[in-house]
Design a protein around this motif. Structure first.
Motif, PDB file in Angstrom:
ATOM      1  N   LYS A 171      34.904  25.267  37.268  1.00 16.66           N
ATOM      2  CA  LYS A 171      34.500  26.469  37.567  1.00 16.66           C
ATOM      3  C   LYS A 171      33.909  26.563  38.796  1.00 16.66           C
ATOM      4  O   LYS A 171      34.537  27.486  39.408  1.00 16.66           O
ATOM      5  N   PHE A 172      33.418  25.961  39.446  1.00 15.13           N
ATOM      6  CA  PHE A 172      33.438  25.982  40.922  1.00 15.13           C
ATOM      7  C   PHE A 172      34.370  26.065  41.704  1.00 15.13           C
ATOM      8  O   PHE A 172      34.387  26.644  42.953  1.00 15.13           O
ATOM      9  N   GLU A 173      35.611  25.239  41.462  1.00 14.69           N
ATOM     10  CA  GLU A 173      36.445  25.345  42.707  1.00 14.69           C
ATOM     11  C   GLU A 173      37.616  26.664  42.459  1.00 14.69           C
ATOM     12  O   GLU A 173      38.340  26.756  43.267  1.00 14.69           O
ATOM     13  N   GLN A 174      37.260  27.083  41.160  1.00 18.59           N
ATOM     14  CA  GLN A 174      37.749  28.554  40.553  1.00 18.59           C
ATOM     15  C   GLN A 174      37.762  29.792  41.778  1.00 18.59           C
ATOM     16  O   GLN A 174      37.959  29.803  41.959  1.00 18.59           O
ATOM     17  N   ALA A 175      36.305  29.173  41.681  1.00 22.74           N
ATOM     18  CA  ALA A 175      35.559  30.434  42.298  1.00 22.74           C
ATOM     19  C   ALA A 175      35.553  30.544  43.329  1.00 22.74           C
ATOM     20  O   ALA A 175      35.484  31.225  43.944  1.00 22.74           O
ATOM     21  N   TYR A 176      35.427  29.588  44.145  1.00 25.76           N
ATOM     22  CA  TYR A 176      35.518  28.891  45.900  1.00 25.76           C
ATOM     23  C   TYR A 176      36.611  28.188  45.887  1.00 25.76           C
ATOM     24  O   TYR A 176      36.022  26.757  46.391  1.00 25.76           O
TER      25      TYR A 176
END
Length: 82
Positions: free
Chosen positions: A37-42
């Motif tokens: 989720k973090f890598e998708q958002a940033y």
């Protein structure tokens, strides 16, 4: 579903996208989902200057360096106050 605190291992890491927030709290099923989720958002490195970044213009931020992030289960964050 638990909450996870995501932060850079090195607080001075220039890839960290949230200059004013040293920790990001994400609700996820497990550590791997929180990372995804973090890598998708940033998805990218900051590029340009802090005052004038260009989105999606660099290599993947933390995707190629998974050890640079610390992801730990944490308590549910409190509601923001105004």
């Amino acid at each position: 579903m638990p909450w996870y605190a995501v932060k850079p291992r090195d607080p001075a890491d220039p890839r960290w996208p949230l200059v004013t927030a040293p920790v990001l709290t994400i609700k996820a099923g497990d550590v791997d989902e929180a990372r995804a989720k973090f890598e998708q958002a940033y998805p990218t490195h900051p590029f340009g200057t802090p005052a004038s970044p260009v989105p999606d213009a660099g290599m993947s931020g933390f995707r190629e360096d998974p050890d640079a992030l610390l992801i730990e289960e944490t308590e549910e964050p409190s509601s923001p106050t105004r």
